[in-house]
Scaffold this motif. Structure first.
Motif, PDB file in Angstrom:
ATOM      1  N   CYS A  84     103.330  72.928  46.984  1.00 39.12           N
ATOM      2  CA  CYS A  84     101.982  72.495  47.387  1.00 39.12           C
ATOM      3  C   CYS A  84     101.267  73.668  48.038  1.00 39.12           C
ATOM      4  O   CYS A  84     101.588  74.039  49.175  1.00 39.12           O
ATOM      5  CB  CYS A  84     102.067  71.327  48.348  1.00 39.12           C
ATOM      6  N   VAL A  85     100.304  74.229  47.330  1.00 37.65           N
ATOM      7  CA  VAL A  85      99.626  75.443  47.766  1.00 37.65           C
ATOM      8  C   VAL A  85      98.178  75.131  48.108  1.00 37.65           C
ATOM      9  O   VAL A  85      97.464  74.522  47.307  1.00 37.65           O
ATOM     10  CB  VAL A  85      99.683  76.532  46.672  1.00 37.65           C
ATOM     11  N   ILE A  86      97.749  75.550  49.294  1.00 33.91           N
ATOM     12  CA  ILE A  86      96.354  75.388  49.702  1.00 33.91           C
ATOM     13  C   ILE A  86      95.614  76.695  49.431  1.00 33.91           C
ATOM     14  O   ILE A  86      96.066  77.768  49.822  1.00 33.91           O
ATOM     15  CB  ILE A  86      96.246  74.974  51.196  1.00 33.91           C
ATOM     16  N   HIS A  87      94.489  76.590  48.710  1.00 35.57           N
ATOM     17  CA  HIS A  87      93.698  77.771  48.365  1.00 35.57           C
ATOM     18  C   HIS A  87      92.431  77.876  49.198  1.00 35.57           C
ATOM     19  O   HIS A  87      91.830  78.947  49.276  1.00 35.57           O
ATOM     20  CB  HIS A  87      93.330  77.740  46.879  1.00 35.57           C
ATOM     21  N   GLY A  88      92.012  76.799  49.794  1.00 40.08           N
ATOM     22  CA  GLY A  88      90.805  76.770  50.597  1.00 40.08           C
ATOM     23  C   GLY A  88      90.476  75.328  50.928  1.00 40.08           C
ATOM     24  O   GLY A  88      91.201  74.402  50.534  1.00 40.08           O
ATOM     25  N   ALA A  89      89.400  75.123  51.661  1.00 38.64           N
ATOM     26  CA  ALA A  89      89.020  73.770  52.053  1.00 38.64           C
ATOM     27  C   ALA A  89      88.855  72.887  50.818  1.00 38.64           C
ATOM     28  O   ALA A  89      88.106  73.226  49.897  1.00 38.64           O
ATOM     29  CB  ALA A  89      87.726  73.805  52.856  1.00 38.64           C
ATOM     30  N   GLY A  90      89.586  71.779  50.772  1.00 33.42           N
ATOM     31  CA  GLY A  90      89.497  70.845  49.667  1.00 33.42           C
ATOM     32  C   GLY A  90      90.204  71.279  48.398  1.00 33.42           C
ATOM     33  O   GLY A  90      90.111  70.587  47.374  1.00 33.42           O
ATOM     34  N   ASP A  91      90.918  72.398  48.439  1.00 30.24           N
ATOM     35  CA  ASP A  91      91.526  72.950  47.231  1.00 30.24           C
ATOM     36  C   ASP A  91      93.050  73.005  47.382  1.00 30.24           C
ATOM     37  O   ASP A  91      93.636  74.057  47.658  1.00 30.24           O
ATOM     38  CB  ASP A  91      90.965  74.341  46.948  1.00 30.24           C
ATOM     39  N   LEU A  92      93.692  71.846  47.220  1.00 29.61           N
ATOM     40  CA  LEU A  92      95.148  71.732  47.278  1.00 29.61           C
ATOM     41  C   LEU A  92      95.681  71.597  45.861  1.00 29.61           C
ATOM     42  O   LEU A  92      95.208  70.760  45.096  1.00 29.61           O
ATOM     43  CB  LEU A  92      95.558  70.504  48.104  1.00 29.61           C
TER      44      LEU A  92
ATOM     45  N   HIS B 243      94.257  69.658  58.320  1.00 30.66           N
ATOM     46  CA  HIS B 243      93.154  70.544  58.712  1.00 30.66           C
ATOM     47  C   HIS B 243      92.986  71.675  57.709  1.00 30.66           C
ATOM     48  O   HIS B 243      91.855  72.029  57.339  1.00 30.66           O
ATOM     49  CB  HIS B 243      93.403  71.101  60.110  1.00 30.66           C
ATOM     50  N   TYR B 244      94.081  72.285  57.266  1.00 32.21           N
ATOM     51  CA  TYR B 244      93.967  73.344  56.252  1.00 32.21           C
ATOM     52  C   TYR B 244      93.329  72.792  54.975  1.00 32.21           C
ATOM     53  O   TYR B 244      92.501  73.450  54.344  1.00 32.21           O
ATOM     54  CB  TYR B 244      95.353  73.908  55.926  1.00 32.21           C
ATOM     55  N   TRP B 245      93.722  71.577  54.613  1.00 32.31           N
ATOM     56  CA  TRP B 245      93.193  70.956  53.395  1.00 32.31           C
ATOM     57  C   TRP B 245      91.718  70.604  53.533  1.00 32.31           C
ATOM     58  O   TRP B 245      90.919  70.869  52.628  1.00 32.31           O
ATOM     59  CB  TRP B 245      94.035  69.720  53.085  1.00 32.31           C
ATOM     60  N   ARG B 246      91.354  70.047  54.663  1.00 32.94           N
ATOM     61  CA  ARG B 246      89.971  69.596  54.838  1.00 32.94           C
ATOM     62  C   ARG B 246      89.012  70.734  55.186  1.00 32.94           C
ATOM     63  O   ARG B 246      87.874  70.783  54.711  1.00 32.94           O
ATOM     64  CB  ARG B 246      89.899  68.547  55.943  1.00 32.94           C
ATOM     65  N   HIS B 247      89.461  71.647  56.054  1.00 26.88           N
ATOM     66  CA  HIS B 247      88.552  72.616  56.662  1.00 26.88           C
ATOM     67  C   HIS B 247      88.892  74.073  56.367  1.00 26.88           C
ATOM     68  O   HIS B 247      88.156  74.961  56.793  1.00 26.88           O
ATOM     69  CB  HIS B 247      88.523  72.422  58.178  1.00 26.88           C
ATOM     70  N   GLY B 248      90.008  74.320  55.709  1.00 26.91           N
ATOM     71  CA  GLY B 248      90.393  75.702  55.442  1.00 26.91           C
ATOM     72  C   GLY B 248      90.969  76.409  56.641  1.00 26.91           C
ATOM     73  O   GLY B 248      91.065  77.645  56.655  1.00 26.91           O
ATOM     74  N   GLY B 249      91.363  75.662  57.654  1.00 19.66           N
ATOM     75  CA  GLY B 249      91.949  76.265  58.847  1.00 19.66           C
ATOM     76  C   GLY B 249      92.267  75.191  59.861  1.00 19.66           C
ATOM     77  O   GLY B 249      91.890  74.024  59.704  1.00 19.66           O
ATOM     78  N   VAL B 250      92.984  75.602  60.904  1.00 20.82           N
ATOM     79  CA  VAL B 250      93.299  74.690  61.999  1.00 20.82           C
ATOM     80  C   VAL B 250      93.052  75.441  63.308  1.00 20.82           C
ATOM     81  O   VAL B 250      93.552  76.543  63.504  1.00 20.82           O
ATOM     82  CB  VAL B 250      94.752  74.179  61.915  1.00 20.82           C
ATOM     83  N   GLY B 251      92.246  74.841  64.183  1.00 16.48           N
ATOM     84  CA  GLY B 251      91.876  75.540  65.407  1.00 16.48           C
ATOM     85  C   GLY B 251      91.201  76.858  65.061  1.00 16.48           C
ATOM     86  O   GLY B 251      90.260  76.903  64.264  1.00 16.48           O
ATOM     87  N   ASP B 252      91.717  77.950  65.625  1.00 18.10           N
ATOM     88  CA  ASP B 252      91.153  79.270  65.360  1.00 18.10           C
ATOM     89  C   ASP B 252      91.872  80.001  64.230  1.00 18.10           C
ATOM     90  O   ASP B 252      91.590  81.166  63.961  1.00 18.10           O
ATOM     91  CB  ASP B 252      91.215  80.123  66.640  1.00 18.10           C
TER      92      ASP B 252
ATOM     93  N   PRO C 143      96.022  82.193  49.570  1.00 19.43           N
ATOM     94  CA  PRO C 143      96.737  80.953  49.244  1.00 19.43           C
ATOM     95  C   PRO C 143      98.037  80.856  50.033  1.00 19.43           C
ATOM     96  O   PRO C 143      98.719  81.856  50.276  1.00 19.43           O
ATOM     97  CB  PRO C 143      97.005  81.091  47.743  1.00 19.43           C
ATOM     98  N   MET C 144      98.386  79.628  50.425  1.00 21.49           N
ATOM     99  CA  MET C 144      99.551  79.445  51.292  1.00 21.49           C
ATOM    100  C   MET C 144     100.262  78.142  50.966  1.00 21.49           C
ATOM    101  O   MET C 144      99.626  77.095  50.824  1.00 21.49           O
ATOM    102  CB  MET C 144      99.099  79.433  52.765  1.00 21.49           C
ATOM    103  N   LEU C 145     101.584  78.205  50.862  1.00 16.54           N
ATOM    104  CA  LEU C 145     102.388  76.988  50.789  1.00 16.54           C
ATOM    105  C   LEU C 145     102.277  76.270  52.128  1.00 16.54           C
ATOM    106  O   LEU C 145     102.497  76.869  53.181  1.00 16.54           O
ATOM    107  CB  LEU C 145     103.858  77.326  50.532  1.00 16.54           C
ATOM    108  N   LEU C 146     101.923  75.010  52.097  1.00 16.14           N
ATOM    109  CA  LEU C 146     101.834  74.228  53.313  1.00 16.14           C
ATOM    110  C   LEU C 146     103.219  73.725  53.731  1.00 16.14           C
ATOM    111  O   LEU C 146     104.198  73.886  53.020  1.00 16.14           O
ATOM    112  CB  LEU C 146     100.878  73.059  53.111  1.00 16.14           C
ATOM    113  N   GLY C 147     103.268  73.089  54.888  1.00 13.92           N
ATOM    114  CA  GLY C 147     104.451  72.348  55.289  1.00 13.92           C
ATOM    115  C   GLY C 147     105.369  73.046  56.266  1.00 13.92           C
ATOM    116  O   GLY C 147     105.747  74.198  56.072  1.00 13.92           O
ATOM    117  N   HIS C 148     105.720  72.317  57.336  1.00 19.11           N
ATOM    118  CA  HIS C 148     106.687  72.824  58.308  1.00 19.11           C
ATOM    119  C   HIS C 148     107.592  71.705  58.848  1.00 19.11           C
ATOM    120  O   HIS C 148     108.406  71.961  59.721  1.00 19.11           O
ATOM    121  CB  HIS C 148     105.981  73.524  59.464  1.00 19.11           C
TER     122      HIS C 148
END
Length: 352
Positions: free
Chosen positions: A4-12, A42-51, A57-62
């Protein structure tokens, strides 16, 4: 293999990603379940979390559990230099790799290490790729064998429960105390359970959604309050300690106004980037202690023991979704009127 790779806001995207090979000191893990966290949303919706903003592109999940497949070398040590989990062992993965040499690590506060690596985080660049893939490679010392009898589905809650345990410890001794928790998302519900385990006599939870409050009840909350109803009979006149788990300024305002003089407020929810207004004069005039809580360290092992001892945590896992349907899983996890913790299931995913 799928990831599951996030490329930007709304782009999973569920993409075919290379199967990794472990090097010296590393373990190859076949992931079974991965919990969708608020930061993933947050990464999925907004392209980031906090600051922390996405720059590649980044594999999500921890929040991942799985099975040990192999090691990069036969003499790889396990946690704290102890024996490594055997191939085939069910494990949870501690997502943090602190540097071990910065002032914070030396001072015993590895959770705020200034050079840590954390699975699925854009806090540094290049980003640290996450655990939402059929197979991942992690430092062998990050593996924790699941206690006997702990189902991997429940074990997937170890990371968020560790966050909750750390926040509760930041609050100090809760024995016999009345604790307020603002926000009944997955973390807020786990704070309820952690506070009860720490000896809190009463836990009051606020949220806007009745469904979310019912999950808090399942976690052990004594009093549920609709945050948008000032006439709700459950509002406490005063509490000893408050944990802000909603990540909105209004929640912090509530905590500071309801905690007693000399009380403790723990800010756990990640607030929006930039400045956030709060009633700072109350901190001064009431000598309120406002403390931050960020991630965790040794609490991970405590979380696994607590999960093994208490089956009630199963009620917080509201859905298990195949990884191929990750988009619908994220939609469900974002809808708190329908879910608490949503897990991705990698069990049937091809590894190669």
């Amino acid at each position: 293999m799928p990831g599951c790779v996030i490329h930007g806001a709304g782009d999973l995207r569920v993409e075919d990603v290379p199967s990794p090979v472990p090097g010296p000191g590393e373990a190859l893990v076949a992931v079974r379940y991965g919990g969708v966290c608020g930061s993933d949303l947050h990464y999925w919706r907004h392209g980031g979390v906090g600051d922390f903003r996405l720059r590649e592109p980044m594999l999500l999940g921890h929040e991942v559990v799985g099975t040990v497949v192999a090691y990069g070398s036969p003499d790889t040590a396990g946690p704290a230099g102890g024996p490594r989990p055997a191939a085939g062992a069910s494990v949870a993965v501690h997502p943090a790799t602190p540097c071990g040499v910065c002032p914070e690590c030396v001072d015993g506060r590895r959770n705020v290490c200034r050079d840590t690596r954390y699975l699925g985080s854009a806090a540094r660049f290049p980003h640290v790729q996450g655990g939402f893939a059929a197979r991942i490679v992690v430092p062998a010392e990050q593996l924790r064998v699941l206690p006997a009898g702990l189902d991997p589905r429940r074990g997937a809650l170890a990371e968020p429960l560790s966050v909750a345990l750390h926040a509760v410890r930041r609050a100090g001794d809760l024995t016999g105390r009345h604790v307020l928790v603002t926000g009944a998302g997955p973390i807020g519900c786990l704070v309820v359970a952690a506070a009860k385990a720490a000896g809190a006599a009463r836990v009051t939870v606020t949220d806007l959604l009745p469904a979310a409050l019912e999950y808090a009840r399942a976690a052990g909350a004594d009093t549920l309050v609709r945050a948008d109803d000032p006439d709700d009979s459950g509002w406490p006149g005063e509490v000893d300690t408050a944990v802000e788990a909603s990540g909105v300024a209004a929640g912090l305002d509530t905590c500071l106004r309801l905690v007693r003089r000399g009380g403790v407020v723990v800010q756990l929810g990640m607030l929006p980037p930039g400045q956030s207004p709060f009633p700072g004069n109350l901190v001064v005039s009431r000598e309120i202690e406002l403390r931050g809580a960020f991630r965790f360290d040794g609490e991970f092992d405590d979380a696994l023991r607590l999960l093994a001892a208490e089956s009630a945590f199963d009620a917080l896992v509201s859905a298990v979704v195949p990884v191929r349907d990750a988009a619908s899983a994220f939609e469900l996890a974002a809808d708190r009127s329908r879910s608490c913790k949503v897990l991705l299931d990698f069990g049937a995913a091809p590894a190669g």
